[in-house]
Design a protein around this motif. Structure first.
Motif, mmCIF file in Angstrom:
data_model
loop_
_atom_site.group_PDB
_atom_site.id
_atom_site.type_symbol
_atom_site.label_atom_id
_atom_site.label_comp_id
_atom_site.label_asym_id
_atom_site.label_seq_id
_atom_site.Cartn_x
_atom_site.Cartn_y
_atom_site.Cartn_z
ATOM 1 N N ALA B 202 1.205 -1.507 -0.752
ATOM 2 C CA ALA B 202 0.318 -0.036 0.301
ATOM 3 C C ALA B 202 0.428 1.010 0.207
ATOM 4 O O ALA B 202 -0.268 2.540 -0.409
ATOM 5 N N GLY B 203 2.235 1.521 1.183
ATOM 6 C CA GLY B 203 2.570 1.922 0.691
ATOM 7 C C GLY B 203 2.728 3.399 1.458
ATOM 8 O O GLY B 203 1.336 3.156 1.898
ATOM 9 N N PRO B 204 3.125 4.237 2.056
ATOM 10 C CA PRO B 204 4.456 4.220 1.063
ATOM 11 C C PRO B 204 5.643 3.920 1.291
ATOM 12 O O PRO B 204 5.423 3.564 2.706
ATOM 13 N N LEU B 205 6.498 3.675 0.448
ATOM 14 C CA LEU B 205 7.293 2.699 0.694
ATOM 15 C C LEU B 205 8.673 2.634 0.149
ATOM 16 O O LEU B 205 8.956 3.633 -0.421
ATOM 17 N N LEU B 206 9.618 2.384 1.110
ATOM 18 C CA LEU B 206 10.620 2.836 0.740
ATOM 19 C C LEU B 206 11.715 1.306 0.353
ATOM 20 O O LEU B 206 11.836 0.405 1.158
ATOM 21 N N ILE B 207 12.391 1.267 -1.025
ATOM 22 C CA ILE B 207 13.390 -0.152 -1.404
ATOM 23 C C ILE B 207 14.383 -0.267 -0.760
ATOM 24 O O ILE B 207 15.385 1.074 -1.587
ATOM 25 N N VAL B 208 14.973 -0.935 -0.189
ATOM 26 C CA VAL B 208 16.446 -0.873 -0.055
ATOM 27 C C VAL B 208 16.609 -1.969 -0.699
ATOM 28 O O VAL B 208 16.779 -2.890 -0.325
ATOM 29 N N ALA B 209 18.193 -1.844 -1.966
ATOM 30 C CA ALA B 209 18.498 -3.242 -2.326
ATOM 31 C C ALA B 209 20.268 -2.529 -2.265
ATOM 32 O O ALA B 209 20.308 -1.241 -2.171
ATOM 33 N N ASP B 210 20.704 -3.529 -3.019
ATOM 34 C CA ASP B 210 22.079 -3.650 -3.860
ATOM 35 C C ASP B 210 22.489 -3.446 -4.431
ATOM 36 O O ASP B 210 21.902 -3.468 -5.229
ATOM 37 N N GLY B 211 22.082 -1.832 -4.637
ATOM 38 C CA GLY B 211 22.585 -1.152 -6.203
ATOM 39 C C GLY B 211 23.225 -1.447 -7.132
ATOM 40 O O GLY B 211 24.093 -1.320 -8.530
ATOM 41 N N ALA B 212 25.072 -2.233 -5.870
ATOM 42 C CA ALA B 212 26.061 -2.913 -7.292
ATOM 43 C C ALA B 212 25.194 -4.165 -8.050
ATOM 44 O O ALA B 212 25.525 -3.566 -9.009
ATOM 45 N N ALA B 213 23.813 -4.625 -7.572
ATOM 46 C CA ALA B 213 23.536 -5.530 -8.576
ATOM 47 C C ALA B 213 21.843 -5.193 -9.589
ATOM 48 O O ALA B 213 21.386 -5.839 -9.407
ATOM 49 N N PHE B 214 21.699 -4.328 -8.596
ATOM 50 C CA PHE B 214 20.321 -3.809 -8.911
ATOM 51 C C PHE B 214 19.259 -3.456 -10.282
ATOM 52 O O PHE B 214 18.619 -3.204 -10.956
ATOM 53 N N GLY B 215 20.405 -3.938 -11.309
ATOM 54 C CA GLY B 215 20.188 -2.844 -12.367
ATOM 55 C C GLY B 215 19.190 -3.421 -12.943
ATOM 56 O O GLY B 215 18.542 -2.391 -13.968
ATOM 57 N N PRO B 216 19.335 -4.568 -13.455
ATOM 58 C CA PRO B 216 18.181 -5.222 -14.152
ATOM 59 C C PRO B 216 16.888 -4.791 -14.032
ATOM 60 O O PRO B 216 15.354 -5.272 -14.405
ATOM 61 N N GLU B 217 16.436 -4.283 -12.203
ATOM 62 C CA GLU B 217 15.193 -3.822 -12.006
ATOM 63 C C GLU B 217 15.008 -2.855 -11.851
ATOM 64 O O GLU B 217 13.352 -2.419 -11.763
ATOM 65 N N MET B 218 15.841 -1.575 -12.537
ATOM 66 C CA MET B 218 15.860 0.194 -12.345
ATOM 67 C C MET B 218 14.275 -0.010 -13.422
ATOM 68 O O MET B 218 13.826 1.096 -12.736
ATOM 69 N N GLU B 219 14.295 -0.336 -14.613
ATOM 70 C CA GLU B 219 13.159 -0.020 -15.542
ATOM 71 C C GLU B 219 11.613 -0.143 -15.504
ATOM 72 O O GLU B 219 10.397 0.660 -14.776
ATOM 73 N N MET B 225 7.531 3.773 -10.630
ATOM 74 C CA MET B 225 7.240 5.190 -9.459
ATOM 75 C C MET B 225 6.682 6.425 -10.604
ATOM 76 O O MET B 225 6.267 7.399 -9.877
ATOM 77 N N LYS B 226 6.443 6.390 -12.149
ATOM 78 C CA LYS B 226 5.994 6.971 -12.918
ATOM 79 C C LYS B 226 4.230 7.184 -11.986
ATOM 80 O O LYS B 226 3.598 7.904 -12.646
ATOM 81 N N ILE B 227 4.019 6.291 -11.758
ATOM 82 C CA ILE B 227 2.051 5.999 -11.316
ATOM 83 C C ILE B 227 2.181 5.858 -10.381
ATOM 84 O O ILE B 227 1.184 6.335 -9.816
ATOM 85 N N ARG B 228 2.902 5.444 -9.605
ATOM 86 C CA ARG B 228 2.563 6.191 -8.329
ATOM 87 C C ARG B 228 4.128 7.013 -7.512
ATOM 88 O O ARG B 228 5.434 6.718 -7.106
ATOM 89 N N GLU B 229 3.620 8.150 -6.736
ATOM 90 C CA GLU B 229 4.560 8.894 -5.827
ATOM 91 C C GLU B 229 4.716 8.293 -5.005
ATOM 92 O O GLU B 229 5.652 8.986 -3.961
ATOM 93 N N ASP B 230 4.765 7.061 -3.754
ATOM 94 C CA ASP B 230 4.997 6.756 -3.038
ATOM 95 C C ASP B 230 5.891 5.855 -2.787
ATOM 96 O O ASP B 230 5.949 4.952 -2.167
ATOM 97 N N ILE B 231 6.632 5.750 -3.532
ATOM 98 C CA ILE B 231 8.006 4.680 -3.322
ATOM 99 C C ILE B 231 9.413 5.545 -3.554
ATOM 100 O O ILE B 231 9.228 6.241 -4.427
ATOM 101 N N PHE B 232 10.041 5.005 -2.800
ATOM 102 C CA PHE B 232 11.220 5.089 -2.412
ATOM 103 C C PHE B 232 12.661 4.463 -2.537
ATOM 104 O O PHE B 232 12.436 3.793 -2.378
ATOM 105 N N LEU B 233 13.410 4.591 -3.254
ATOM 106 C CA LEU B 233 14.883 4.479 -3.312
ATOM 107 C C LEU B 233 15.648 4.295 -2.144
ATOM 108 O O LEU B 233 16.137 5.701 -2.093
ATOM 109 N N TYR B 234 16.558 3.274 -1.691
ATOM 110 C CA TYR B 234 18.013 3.587 -1.046
ATOM 111 C C TYR B 234 18.585 2.838 -1.551
ATOM 112 O O TYR B 234 18.793 0.921 -1.569
ATOM 113 N N LEU B 235 19.750 2.795 -2.429
ATOM 114 C CA LEU B 235 20.964 2.016 -3.445
ATOM 115 C C LEU B 235 21.948 2.074 -3.028
ATOM 116 O O LEU B 235 22.507 2.015 -3.795
ATOM 117 N N PRO B 236 22.328 1.967 -1.769
ATOM 118 C CA PRO B 236 23.945 1.832 -1.525
ATOM 119 C C PRO B 236 24.764 0.664 -2.387
ATOM 120 O O PRO B 236 23.648 -0.124 -2.476
#
Lengths: 145, 323
Positions: B202-219, B225-236
Motif C-alpha cells: 500500500a505504501g508509502p514504501l522504501l526499497i532498500v537494495a544493493d545498487g551494485a547489482a540492482f540494474g536489471p530491476e531499475m526499469e 514510480m511514474k504511476i505511484r508517488e509513494d515509492i522511494f529508493l535507497y540503493l547503496p
C-alpha cells in the motif's frame, strides 16, 4: 488495435535491423507516414527513396536510420509478421499506437515501453486483456518482462 | 581487469567520449541517439584500422562482439572493452552470463532488455546524448549520461514499509531498525521479486537494495514510480559496503578501497562490486568479534553503538530513522 506479447516469442523477428536491411522497399521510405516517423524520431528529412538527410550523420542511406524507425516501418509495412519492438525507444511508442489505430498489429516486447500518460487501447496477448492506461498495463507487463 | 577507462571515438563528423567504470555497462534509452552508430564506428575501426576514418583513444583495446561465433570470439579476448549492439539475442542466454563471469574483459552492452542473469549496477546504465556541435568541423559530440539517477530517499516523507531484496544480513539489520520505529520490513525473496512485492504494497514504501547489482530491476521500478508517488529508493552499493563505510571495521587501505573500488575490483574474480565488498568485509572480520556472514547477521552489528554507526553511514535515511 495494437496487440502485444511480452517476453520470449520465438516466432518474432529479433534482429530487426538486419531484417530491415534485407527486406525494405524503396516505397516505404517515401511513404507520407514514414516521412513523419523519420522526421519525428530521427529528426531527419527524406530526400528520396535512397537518401535521407540527417542533421547528425549527413546524407545517409535507409540502412542507417535508427533501429527504432526501421522497426516501426517493418511493423507498418509487414503486418503479417511479428517484430521485436524492444529495438524501439519510448519515443517510438506513440507511432506504434498510430500504426495500429485502424488496423491490427502484433508486436513482441521484451522490456516495459512507456506508452505515455494518455488513454489507449492495447490488447495484451499473454493475459488476453485489453488495457487503456499505463496503470492497467504495468502490473501485467511486469509479470512477463 | 581493473580500473576505469576513458574512451574517445572520433570520425570527421562524430565524436563519442565516455568513461567505462565497471565490468558491465548498459546503454539504452530513446531511439536515434547514436547507440548503433557508436558500435558501427568501433567495428569499422577494428576491421579497417586507419582506413576507416575512425580513431579510438583508450588504454585498452575496444572491440565489437557479434554473430553466431560469439563464443569462439569471446574466448580469444583478454583485457579488452567489448561492445555489443542490440539485436544479438545471445546476450540473453545463460551461456553468455557464464562467459562474461570471471572474464578479464569489460562489456558495454546496448540493450533495453533486463538481462536478469547479469548483476549490473544501477549507476552503470546510460543513455547517449548530443551535447554540442563543433562549429568549424560540424562535428557532433556525444556523451553518456546516467539513465537512472541514484538519488537516495531524502527522508522527507514518512514510510510505512521497507522492502529489502532478500532475507540475508541486510534484511535482518533493517528489520531490527524498522521494528524500532514501528515500520514494517518485508523481504522480497530475490531482487526480481521486488517489483511484484511493491505492486502489492500500500505504501508509502522504501526499497532498500544493493545498487551494485540492482540494474536489471531499475526499469520496472522506475516505471512503477511514474504511476505511484509513494515509492522511494535507497540503493547503496551493498549492505556490506555500508558496514565498511561506517568506520566499524579497521582494514589497511580501506579508505582508498571505498574511494576507488574500481582500482581493486578484479573483473576476473568478481561479477559485481557487491561480491567484492562482501569478501572484503568477511576477510577483514574473520576471527574477530565482528565476524561477518552474509546469511545470518552477527548480533554484534545490532549493539546500539554499532547500529548507530551503520545508520550514520546512511545519512539520507536519518530523518526516517529518527536521528
Amino acid at each position: 488495435m495494437l496487440h502485444i506479447f511480452y517476453g520470449d516469442m520465438p516466432e518474432a523477428i529479433f534482429n530487426t535491423a538486419v531484417f530491415f536491411r534485407n527486406s525494405y522497399d524503396d516505397e516505404w521510405i517515401v511513404d507520407a507516414f514514414s516521412r513523419q516517423m523519420i522526421a519525428d524520431v530521427d529528426s531527419s528529412t527524406v530526400l528520396g527513396t535512397g537518401v535521407i538527410d540527417s542533421p547528425v550523420l549527413g546524407k545517409i542511406a535507409p540502412e542507417r536510420l535508427s533501429g527504432g524507425v526501421k522497426t516501426l516501418m517493418l511493423v507498418k509495412f509487414m503486418p503479417e509478421m511479428v517484430f521485436n519492438a524492444s529495438t524501439c525507444g519510448n519515443n517510438c511508442a506513440k507511432w506504434l499506437l498510430k500504426i495500429a489505430e485502424n488496423e491490427d498489429r502484433t508486436i513482441n516486447l521484451r522490456n516495459i515501453m512507456d506508452f505515455g500518460k494518455g488513454k489507449f487501447d492495447i490488447h495484451i496477448i499473454n493475459d488476453d486483456k485489453i488495457v487503456h492506461s499505463m496503470e492497467e498495463l504495468l502490473p501485467i507487463a511486469i509479470k512477463y518482462v | 581487469m581493473r580500473g576505469i577507462y576513458d574512451v574517445v571515438v572520433n570520425s570527421r563528423r562524430l565524436q563519442y567520449k565516455f568513461t567505462v567504470r565497471r565490468n558491465i555497462t548498459i546503454v539504452r534509452g530513446q531511439s536515434a541517439t547514436g547507440k548503433t552508430t557508436l558500435v558501427d564506428m568501433i567495428r569499422d575501426c577494428n576491421e579497417n584500422g586507419i582506413d576507416s576514418g575512425v580513431t579510438i583513444r583508450c588504454e585498452r583495446d575496444c572491440v565489437v562482439l557479434s554473430g553466431r561465433n560469439w563464443q569462439r570470439d569471446i574466448a580469444e579476448l583478454e583485457n579488452c572493452i567489448v561492445f555489443i549492439d542490440e539485436g544479438h539475442n545471445f546476450v540473453l542466454s545463460q551461456d553468455f552470463a557464464k562467459a562474461i563471469r570471471n572474464s578479464s574483459n569489460y562489456y558495454v552492452i546496448v540493450t533495453r532488455e533486463r538481462l536478469e542473469n547479469i548483476p549490473y549496477s544501477v549507476d552503470e546504465i546510460y543513455g547517449i546524448r548530443i551535447s554540442g556541435k563543433y562549429a568549424e568541423l560540424k562535428s557532433a559530440y556525444h556523451e553518456f549520461y546516467q539513465l537512472y539517477e541514484n538519488v537516495p530517499y531524502d527522508g522527507s516523507t514518512s514510510i510505512r514499509e521497507i522492502i529489502t531484496e532478500d532475507s540475508n544480513s541486510g534484511h535482518q539489520f533493517f528489520s531490527e531498525v524498522a521494528q524500532s520505529i514501528g515500520v514494517k520490513c518485508n523481504a522480497a525473496a530475490g531482487k526480481s521479486n521486488v517489483a511484484s512485492v511493491v505492486m502489492h504494497s500500500a505504501g508509502p514504501l522504501l526499497i532498500v537494495a544493493d545498487g551494485a547489482a540492482f540494474g536489471p530491476e531499475m526499469e520496472r521500478i522506475t516505471e512503477l514510480m511514474k504511476i505511484r508517488e509513494d515509492i522511494f529508493l535507497y540503493l547503496p552499493e551493498s549492505f556490506e559496503w555500508l558496514i565498511l563505510q561506517s568506520g566499524l571495521i579497521a582494514k589497511e587501505h580501506l579508505a582508498d578501497i571505498l574511494a576507488k573500488p574500481y582500482d581493486y575490483v578484479d573483473s576476473e574474480k568478481y561479477f559485481s562490486w557487491e561480491q567484492f565488498f562482501t569478501v572484503v568485509l568477511q576477510d577483514s572480520t574473520k576471527g574477530t568479534a565482528y565476524q561477518y556472514t552474509k546469511s545470518r547477521l552477527n548480533p554484534v552489528y545490532l549493539h546500539e553503538n554499532n547500529k548507530m554507526k551503520i545508520l550514520a553511514a546512511m545519512s539520507s535515511l536519518s530523518a526516517l530513522l529518527g536521528r
